[in-house]
Design a protein around this motif. Structure first.
Motif, PDB file in Angstrom:
ATOM      1  N   VAL A  22     -22.035   0.844  32.638  1.00 19.39           N
ATOM      2  CA  VAL A  22     -22.612  -0.330  31.983  1.00 19.39           C
ATOM      3  C   VAL A  22     -21.461  -1.132  31.372  1.00 19.39           C
ATOM      4  CG1 VAL A  22     -24.143  -1.140  30.134  1.00 19.39           C
ATOM      5  CG2 VAL A  22     -24.731   0.902  31.399  1.00 19.39           C
ATOM      6  N   VAL A  23     -21.564  -2.456  31.397  1.00 17.40           N
ATOM      7  CA  VAL A  23     -20.581  -3.320  30.747  1.00 17.40           C
ATOM      8  C   VAL A  23     -21.160  -3.765  29.414  1.00 17.40           C
ATOM      9  CG1 VAL A  23     -19.360  -5.517  30.879  1.00 17.40           C
ATOM     10  CG2 VAL A  23     -19.625  -4.118  32.929  1.00 17.40           C
ATOM     11  N   PHE A  24     -20.403  -3.561  28.341  1.00 14.99           N
ATOM     12  CA  PHE A  24     -20.760  -4.075  27.022  1.00 14.99           C
ATOM     13  C   PHE A  24     -19.896  -5.303  26.774  1.00 14.99           C
ATOM     14  CE2 PHE A  24     -22.290   0.231  26.694  1.00 14.99           C
ATOM     15  CZ  PHE A  24     -23.481   0.070  26.016  1.00 14.99           C
ATOM     16  N   ARG A  25     -20.535  -6.421  26.383  1.00 16.99           N
ATOM     17  CA  ARG A  25     -19.819  -7.679  26.225  1.00 16.99           C
ATOM     18  C   ARG A  25     -20.014  -8.232  24.824  1.00 16.99           C
ATOM     19  NH1 ARG A  25     -21.586 -12.088  30.416  1.00 16.99           N
ATOM     20  NH2 ARG A  25     -23.568 -11.559  29.449  1.00 16.99           N
ATOM     21  N   ASP A  26     -18.902  -8.552  24.160  1.00 14.27           N
ATOM     22  CA  ASP A  26     -18.913  -9.199  22.850  1.00 14.27           C
ATOM     23  C   ASP A  26     -18.581 -10.664  23.092  1.00 14.27           C
ATOM     24  OD1 ASP A  26     -18.569 -10.145  20.303  1.00 14.27           O
ATOM     25  OD2 ASP A  26     -17.131  -8.617  19.691  1.00 14.27           O
ATOM     26  N   GLY A  28     -15.065 -12.808  23.210  1.00  9.65           N
ATOM     27  CA  GLY A  28     -14.691 -12.975  24.603  1.00  9.65           C
ATOM     28  C   GLY A  28     -14.131 -11.689  25.199  1.00  9.65           C
ATOM     29  N   TYR A  29     -14.731 -10.571  24.835  1.00  8.33           N
ATOM     30  CA  TYR A  29     -14.224  -9.254  25.214  1.00  8.33           C
ATOM     31  C   TYR A  29     -15.338  -8.455  25.868  1.00  8.33           C
ATOM     32  CZ  TYR A  29     -12.390  -4.528  24.492  1.00  8.33           C
ATOM     33  OH  TYR A  29     -11.953  -3.243  24.664  1.00  8.33           O
ATOM     34  N   GLN A  46     -17.626  -4.931  41.896  1.00  4.50           N
ATOM     35  CA  GLN A  46     -18.952  -4.302  41.815  1.00  4.50           C
ATOM     36  C   GLN A  46     -19.798  -5.029  40.766  1.00  4.50           C
ATOM     37  OE1 GLN A  46     -19.927  -0.724  42.692  1.00  4.50           O
ATOM     38  NE2 GLN A  46     -18.233  -0.385  44.095  1.00  4.50           N
ATOM     39  N   THR A  47     -21.108  -4.918  40.900  1.00  3.37           N
ATOM     40  CA  THR A  47     -22.047  -5.501  39.946  1.00  3.37           C
ATOM     41  C   THR A  47     -22.601  -4.393  39.059  1.00  3.37           C
ATOM     42  OG1 THR A  47     -22.631  -7.187  41.546  1.00  3.37           O
ATOM     43  CG2 THR A  47     -24.144  -6.872  39.718  1.00  3.37           C
ATOM     44  N   TYR A  48     -22.546  -4.623  37.737  1.00  7.71           N
ATOM     45  CA  TYR A  48     -23.003  -3.635  36.754  1.00  7.71           C
ATOM     46  C   TYR A  48     -23.981  -4.289  35.786  1.00  7.71           C
ATOM     47  CZ  TYR A  48     -18.879  -1.045  38.289  1.00  7.71           C
ATOM     48  OH  TYR A  48     -17.936  -0.392  39.036  1.00  7.71           O
ATOM     49  N   PRO A  49     -24.870  -3.510  35.174  1.00  6.59           N
ATOM     50  CA  PRO A  49     -25.717  -4.049  34.105  1.00  6.59           C
ATOM     51  C   PRO A  49     -24.824  -4.448  32.925  1.00  6.59           C
ATOM     52  CG  PRO A  49     -26.370  -1.795  34.672  1.00  6.59           C
ATOM     53  CD  PRO A  49     -25.169  -2.115  35.451  1.00  6.59           C
ATOM     54  N   VAL A  50     -25.175  -5.531  32.245  1.00 12.10           N
ATOM     55  CA  VAL A  50     -24.392  -6.000  31.103  1.00 12.10           C
ATOM     56  C   VAL A  50     -25.278  -6.039  29.867  1.00 12.10           C
ATOM     57  CG1 VAL A  50     -24.800  -8.441  31.573  1.00 12.10           C
ATOM     58  CG2 VAL A  50     -22.812  -7.776  30.251  1.00 12.10           C
TER      59      VAL A  50
END
Length: 82
Positions: A12-16, A20-21, A41-45
């Protein structure tokens, strides 16, 4: 614990957004939204409000408390020798 009740554990990608991180990790958290990562690749964000890149403690931009002003306010309210 029942084996069929375990949540799925995957990348999973965690985005702040405020900093911008983003970082890729493994988690049981899920999301309908996806993002294409650097590896193609495509991951859930999952968007988070605060991360290590924007937290005041780790960035050194913490608010400082004016302790002298607080003491003066206390003395005005309750007198110096009460």
């Amino acid at each position: 614990m029942q084996q069929d009740k375990q949540p799925e554990y995957g990348p999973v990608v965690f985005r702040d957004r405020s900093a911008g991180y983003a970082f890729l990790t493994r988690s049981t958290a899920t999301s309908e939204r996806t993002i294409e990562w650097d590896d193609g690749q495509t991951y859930p964000v999952i968007d988070v409000e605060i991360s290590s890149e924007s937290h005041p403690f780790t960035t050194g931009k913490a608010r400082t408390v004016d302790s002298e002003g607080r003491i003066a306010k206390f003395e005005r309210r309750f007198g110096e020798g009460s």
